[in-house]
Design an enzyme around this catalytic site. Structure first.
Site, PDB file in Angstrom:
ATOM      1  N   CYS A  54       0.719  -1.213   0.021  1.00 56.25           N
ATOM      2  CA  CYS A  54       0.006   0.114   0.098  1.00 56.25           C
ATOM      3  C   CYS A  54       1.001   1.092   0.039  1.00 56.25           C
ATOM      4  CB  CYS A  54      -0.849   0.009   1.160  1.00 56.25           C
ATOM      5  SG  CYS A  54      -1.627   1.723   1.651  1.00 56.25           S
ATOM      6  N   CYS A  80      -3.193   7.646  -1.872  1.00 59.26           N
ATOM      7  CA  CYS A  80      -4.592   7.782  -2.575  1.00 59.26           C
ATOM      8  C   CYS A  80      -5.615   8.390  -1.556  1.00 59.26           C
ATOM      9  CB  CYS A  80      -5.068   6.251  -3.023  1.00 59.26           C
ATOM     10  SG  CYS A  80      -3.740   5.206  -3.369  1.00 59.26           S
ATOM     11  N   THR A 135      -4.380   4.900   7.207  1.00 54.37           N
ATOM     12  CA  THR A 135      -3.044   4.575   6.427  1.00 54.37           C
ATOM     13  C   THR A 135      -2.248   5.688   5.914  1.00 54.37           C
ATOM     14  OG1 THR A 135      -4.566   2.935   5.159  1.00 54.37           O
ATOM     15  CG2 THR A 135      -2.873   4.080   3.829  1.00 54.37           C
ATOM     16  N   GLU A 179      -0.348   1.514   9.076  1.00 50.10           N
ATOM     17  CA  GLU A 179      -1.641   2.045   9.633  1.00 50.10           C
ATOM     18  C   GLU A 179      -1.413   2.643  11.083  1.00 50.10           C
ATOM     19  OE1 GLU A 179      -2.255  -0.393   7.596  1.00 50.10           O
ATOM     20  OE2 GLU A 179      -3.150   0.661   6.072  1.00 50.10           O
ATOM     21  N   HIS A 207     -12.732   5.475  -3.112  1.00 50.04           N
ATOM     22  CA  HIS A 207     -11.779   4.923  -2.505  1.00 50.04           C
ATOM     23  C   HIS A 207     -12.083   3.172  -2.810  1.00 50.04           C
ATOM     24  CE1 HIS A 207      -7.884   4.579  -0.479  1.00 50.04           C
ATOM     25  NE2 HIS A 207      -8.138   3.499   0.167  1.00 50.04           N
ATOM     26  N   TYR A 212      -9.158   0.694  -5.135  1.00 50.71           N
ATOM     27  CA  TYR A 212      -8.692  -0.778  -4.981  1.00 50.71           C
ATOM     28  C   TYR A 212      -8.724  -1.600  -6.157  1.00 50.71           C
ATOM     29  CZ  TYR A 212      -8.899  -0.422   0.340  1.00 50.71           C
ATOM     30  OH  TYR A 212      -8.716  -0.028   1.453  1.00 50.71           O
ATOM     31  N   CYS A 236      -4.885  -0.428  -7.122  1.00 53.60           N
ATOM     32  CA  CYS A 236      -3.773  -0.714  -6.244  1.00 53.60           C
ATOM     33  C   CYS A 236      -3.736  -2.319  -5.934  1.00 53.60           C
ATOM     34  CB  CYS A 236      -3.646   0.123  -4.967  1.00 53.60           C
ATOM     35  SG  CYS A 236      -4.859  -0.502  -3.767  1.00 53.60           S
ATOM     36  N   GLU A 241      -7.128  -5.687   4.509  1.00 50.62           N
ATOM     37  CA  GLU A 241      -7.488  -4.291   4.037  1.00 50.62           C
ATOM     38  C   GLU A 241      -8.306  -4.340   2.930  1.00 50.62           C
ATOM     39  OE1 GLU A 241      -4.910  -1.646   2.218  1.00 50.62           O
ATOM     40  OE2 GLU A 241      -5.647   0.176   3.192  1.00 50.62           O
TER      41      GLU A 241
HETATM   42 FE1  SF4 Z   1      -3.216   1.828   0.091  1.00 48.40          FE
HETATM   43 FE2  SF4 Z   1      -4.649   1.125  -1.993  1.00 48.40          FE
HETATM   44 FE3  SF4 Z   1      -5.741   2.588  -0.193  1.00 48.40          FE
HETATM   45 FE4  SF4 Z   1      -4.012   3.528  -1.990  1.00 48.40          FE
HETATM   46  S1  SF4 Z   1      -5.913   2.645  -2.538  1.00 48.40           S
HETATM   47  S2  SF4 Z   1      -3.983   4.023  -0.078  1.00 48.40           S
HETATM   48  S3  SF4 Z   1      -2.675   1.737  -2.065  1.00 48.40           S
HETATM   49  S4  SF4 Z   1      -5.040   0.643   0.116  1.00 48.40           S
HETATM   50 FE    FE Z   2      -6.909   1.541   2.146  1.00 50.12          FE
END
Ligand code: SF4
Ligand code: FE
Length: 482
Positions: A99, A103, A190, A256, A291, A295, A298, A446
């Site tokens: 991660c 983001c 995060t 986190e 968000h 995902y 990422c 996560e």
């Molecule tokens: Fe982390 Fe993925 Fe959230 Fe970006 S979108 S902060 S990489 S979990």
């Molecule tokens: Fe996240």
């Protein structure tokens, strides 16, 4: 101006954040061996922005200033921007297998941007202009902003204002001429320790009694009263042992923290919602939507690396020609690309908001995230299947280097003859890192709970599913008119 990766690291070093690990204050988070890999992941968002090859994905022209900025600070101006966001996230997942944290701020910016616009229009407030100024400040200085939404929530059956402890949801405790004072906490934040700023939002729909809890604001992460308590990860103290092999991923990670706001002062120009409870729902829904889209980028990038590691270990084990191995790798790819399909689809099916920015298709973003709550587990299961039980019984690098038993480890842990034992160990540890170790935080749990637990997506899917219209399709075909 854009910062280089090294400038970013130095800029963080100047902050005086209050960070705790194992009950002790951390002198310099930047150099802490447990934290550093997670910092390297955020640094990658700066490093890649400097490379001509990735310029188009990593950078964009700000609609506010006309200047070149990092995409992580951008307000999406088209569906093309939304698609590029997901592609950028896949790229960074591929480069870090972690991660990369930045983001949450991007998604918070975009959710706040359209919500403050709607709020001002309906209520005659002046939040949107203030937010724009703040976003410009972050763009110009290329800052990493942590979006903070999740409160500890106490008794899940009670509203914020009905909790035995009023601090279970972050709230306003004092209204002053020059600003407000807030108290509460944000859980599993995060990237907080690697961020310059934190943008705080409410965590659920509020009603009138929860007015003091309907608050959105931004402050620097080293503001007085902010305390970060670093989250443990499985196998985290391996990073203190000094073996690059045993940690699995020696370069990158995520983190986190439990972030406490102990009577933190927020000046007026940094407040973007202050009691307007009717708009907390739209802020939450939009942030979650963005968000959930994230995902689909990422996690797919991390999945790419896990699939690569699985194919490698099968090469090293000498199993790559077995048809069931090939088929399992196909299945992993199929699942991973299915995640990506929804990430891209919810982006290209996005639409313009009243504020002029673009947001994702909400139904498809929720389908995307719902898949993410499942497929990485199956991908991880297949990776473990192919890697073999040695994944969890492997001796340490120190054993490999031992005078007494090193030659046994070298000899008996060899797979195909041409591949050194250490190389095979590295890849096994890497898979362990993603499926059971520090990176499993990001890739597994996560994936389940981040951006909202599975049931939250099912509620959104049910709201967006338009069942009546689907029934009508049948009625039209069958000439039913009741
Ligand atoms: Fe982390 Fe993925 Fe959230 Fe970006 S979108 S902060 S990489 S979990
Ligand atoms: Fe996240």
């Amino acid at each position: 101006a854009l910062m280089t990766g090294n400038e970013y690291v130095e800029s963080l070093r100047k902050l005086n954040m209050e960070v705790y690990i194992f009950g002790e204050r951390v002198e310099c988070p930047v150099d802490h061996p447990i934290i550093r890999p997670s910092l390297n992941s955020v640094k990658m968002t700066y490093d890649l922005a400097q490379e001509p090859e990735y310029e188009e994905l990593m950078t964009v022209t700000s609609h506010l200033t006309g200047k070149k900025i990092n995409r992580f600070a951008h307000i999406h101006q088209s569906t093309e921007d939304l698609v590029k966001k997901v592609k950028m996230q896949r790229l960074l997942g591929q480069k870090t297998a972690s991660c990369f944290q930045r983001c949450v701020g991007m998604d918070a910016f975009n959710a706040c941007y359209s919500t403050t616009y709607d709020m001002d229009k309906k209520l005659g407030t002046n939040y949107h202009e203030k937010l724009k100024k703040y976003i410009i400040y972050c763009q110009e200085n290329d800052l990493t902003v942590d979006g903070a939404m999740t409160d500890p929530k106490g008794d899940r059956g009670l509203a914020p204002s009905a909790q035995a402890d009023p601090d279970m949801f972050l709230h306003i405790v004092e209204r002053r001429e020059d600003g407000i004072v807030v108290r509460g906490a944000k859980a599993h934040q995060t990237g907080m320790v690697n961020s310059h700023e934190v943008l705080v939002m409410p965590t659920l729909s509020m009603t009138e009694t929860d007015k003091d809890y309907s608050v959105c604001f931004a402050v620097p992460t080293d503001t007085k009263g902010i305390k970060m308590i670093y989250g443990r990860q499985s196998c985290d103290t391996r990073k203190l042992e000094g073996s690059k092999v045993d940690v699995g991923n020696p370069k990158f990670g995520g983190h986190e923290a439990l972030v406490v706001f102990d009577n933190v002062f927020v000046p007026n120009d940094r407040i973007f919602m202050c009691g307007e409870y009717e708009f907390s729902n739209s802020l939450v829904e939009r942030f979650a939507g963005f968000h959930r889209q994230s995902y689909g980028g990422c996690k797919v990038g991390v999945g790419d690396v896990l699939i690569g590691a699985t194919a490698l270990i099968s090469d090293y084990n000498g199993t790559k020609k077995a048809s069931h191995i090939k088929d399992k790798i196909i299945e992993m790819t199929h699942l991973n690309e299915t995640l990506y399909c929804a990430g891209i689809a919810c982006s290209s099916e996005g639409h313009k908001t009243a504020a002029g920015s673009y947001e994702i298709d909400l139904l498809l973003a929720n389908v995307c995230k719902q898949n993410v709550t499942r497929f990485p587990y199956e991908i991880a299961r297949l990776a473990e299947d192919i890697a073999g039980g040695i994944l969890v019984t492997l001796p340490s690098e120190a054993d490999l280097n031992s005078k007494e038993v090193g030659h046994y480890v070298e000899k008996y842990l060899k797979g195909v003859a041409t591949v050194p034992t250490i190389t095979r160990m590295k890849v096994l540890r890497f898979i362990e890192n993603l499926t059971l170790g520090t990176a499993a935080v990001g890739y597994r749990t996560e994936s389940l709970h981040g951006a909202g637990s599975p049931q939250a997506q099912r509620i959104m899917i049910s709201r967006q599913s338009n069942l009546e219209a689907k029934k009508q399709l049948v009625k039209d075909i069958l000439d039913i008119d009741i």
